[in-house]
Design a protein around this motif. Structure first.
Motif, PDB file in Angstrom:
ATOM      1  N   ASP A 168       0.846  -1.195   0.000  1.00  0.00           N
ATOM      2  CA  ASP A 168       0.000   0.000   0.000  1.00  0.00           C
ATOM      3  C   ASP A 168       0.881   1.245   0.000  1.00  0.00           C
ATOM      4  O   ASP A 168       1.822   1.355   0.795  1.00  0.00           O
ATOM      5  N   CYS A 176      -3.248   4.049  -2.340  1.00  0.00           N
ATOM      6  CA  CYS A 176      -3.482   2.982  -3.321  1.00  0.00           C
ATOM      7  C   CYS A 176      -3.089   1.629  -2.743  1.00  0.00           C
ATOM      8  O   CYS A 176      -2.067   1.500  -2.053  1.00  0.00           O
ATOM      9  N   ALA A 177      -3.911   0.624  -3.034  1.00  0.00           N
ATOM     10  CA  ALA A 177      -3.664  -0.723  -2.527  1.00  0.00           C
ATOM     11  C   ALA A 177      -2.525  -1.380  -3.289  1.00  0.00           C
ATOM     12  O   ALA A 177      -2.340  -1.157  -4.494  1.00  0.00           O
ATOM     13  N   THR A 182      -2.683  -0.891 -10.799  1.00  0.00           N
ATOM     14  CA  THR A 182      -2.506   0.546 -10.606  1.00  0.00           C
ATOM     15  C   THR A 182      -1.950   1.122 -11.907  1.00  0.00           C
ATOM     16  O   THR A 182      -0.976   0.606 -12.455  1.00  0.00           O
ATOM     17  N   CYS A 196      -6.460   3.583  -9.461  1.00  0.00           N
ATOM     18  CA  CYS A 196      -6.060   2.531  -8.528  1.00  0.00           C
ATOM     19  C   CYS A 196      -7.239   2.190  -7.629  1.00  0.00           C
ATOM     20  O   CYS A 196      -8.263   2.886  -7.617  1.00  0.00           O
ATOM     21  N   TRP A 197      -7.111   1.110  -6.870  1.00  0.00           N
ATOM     22  CA  TRP A 197      -8.077   0.759  -5.825  1.00  0.00           C
ATOM     23  C   TRP A 197      -7.534   1.273  -4.496  1.00  0.00           C
ATOM     24  O   TRP A 197      -6.331   1.143  -4.213  1.00  0.00           O
ATOM     25  N   SER A 199      -6.715   1.523  -0.593  1.00  0.00           N
ATOM     26  CA  SER A 199      -6.462   0.612   0.530  1.00  0.00           C
ATOM     27  C   SER A 199      -7.057   1.151   1.822  1.00  0.00           C
ATOM     28  O   SER A 199      -7.171   0.423   2.808  1.00  0.00           O
ATOM     29  N   ALA A 211     -12.611   2.721   1.491  1.00  0.00           N
ATOM     30  CA  ALA A 211     -11.572   1.780   1.066  1.00  0.00           C
ATOM     31  C   ALA A 211     -12.179   0.774   0.090  1.00  0.00           C
ATOM     32  O   ALA A 211     -13.336   0.371   0.222  1.00  0.00           O
ATOM     33  N   GLY A 212     -11.400   0.369  -0.892  1.00  0.00           N
ATOM     34  CA  GLY A 212     -11.887  -0.561  -1.907  1.00  0.00           C
ATOM     35  C   GLY A 212     -12.512   0.121  -3.102  1.00  0.00           C
ATOM     36  O   GLY A 212     -12.858  -0.541  -4.087  1.00  0.00           O
ATOM     37  N   LYS A 231     -11.850  -5.504  -7.171  1.00  0.00           N
ATOM     38  CA  LYS A 231     -10.584  -5.583  -7.882  1.00  0.00           C
ATOM     39  C   LYS A 231     -10.548  -6.900  -8.653  1.00  0.00           C
ATOM     40  O   LYS A 231     -11.001  -7.926  -8.137  1.00  0.00           O
TER      41      LYS A 231
END
Length: 240
Positions: A168, A176-177, A182, A196-197, A199, A211-212, A231
């Motif tokens: 992360d 970003c996770a 990404t 990005c996803w 975190s 988050a997510g 994701k």
């Protein structure tokens, strides 16, 4: 005997009709068979003509050899064309190799032993083939600007890069996770986040982005857009 040899071509021509009559002209396969038989008989007739034309210039054995060579010449030419196409024409393939030395990709240096995936263009006989890096992965994190990544995949049609974050990380203020998916865009002063996803949750213009959430930058206005979706690596597999 002389008259018999002169009548051979005409006898072969008469064979066109019974041979072609076996084909069912009502079907495409029958027409193809009929055409093949006609061409075959025609070529046999030409072979006989070549044999007869050489009767005063060559001995019998040489005439037979020349006629046989003429007879199989279409097969030889076809074989050469196929061989030339297979060996000398350019083709495209892909290969995955363990890099024997460091690999430079979009400003990041991956160590020797990384797994590199290439597109290879060139003929099979060529000693100099063009290799284009499709993606590269290393278990050891490497630096891309301020980011720590494990893999990178250049986009074929833009300057964007798909990277796998080694953990992360904060990028343009967004948490970003780690892992794949990404997207960043190289800039003179580093890299710019494209998507990005998250975190962790983040406050944005008076609202909480959970988050997510998948965040992406609009390509025209540079505004941030948000979507709630899993994701790809976390999505459940389809049941058969």
């Amino acid at each position: 005997m002389k008259r018999f040899r002169q009548r051979i071509p005409f006898a072969l021509l008469l064979g066109l009709f019974p041979l072609s009559s076996h084909a069912d002209v009502g079907s495409l396969g029958g027409l193809a068979v009929a055409a093949f038989e006609i061409v075959t008989v025609f070529w046999l007739c030409l072979t006989v003509v070549v044999f007869l034309l050489l009767r005063k210039r060559l001995s019998l054995l040489k005439r037979i050899g020349a006629a046989l060579l003429f007879l199989v010449s279409p097969v030889l030419m076809l074989a050469w064309a196929l061989f030339k196409s297979y060996m000398f024409d350019d083709y495209t393939s892909e290969e995955t190799v363990t890099a024997p030395k460091p690999v430079l990709a979009a400003g990041a240096t991956f160590p020797a032993g990384s797994i590199a995936h290439y597109e290879v263009k060139g003929s099979r006989i060529s000693l100099h083939k063009q290799r284009t890096l499709l993606d590269v992965h290393s278990d050891q994190p490497v630096s891309l600007g301020k980011l720590r990544i494990n893999s990178i995949k250049p986009d074929e049609y833009s300057t964007e890069l798909q990277v796998a974050l080694s953990g992360d990380q904060l990028l343009d203020g967004w948490p970003c996770a780690g892992g794949d998916y990404t997207i960043v865009d190289p800039e003179p002063n580093g890299v710019e986040l494209r998507s990005c996803w998250l975190s962790a949750a983040r406050e944005w213009q008076g609202q909480t982005v959970a988050a997510g959430t998948y965040v992406t930058r609009n390509g025209e206005s540079n505004e941030w857009l948000f979507a709630v979706m899993p994701k790809p690596s976390d999505a459940p597999a389809d049941n058969p």
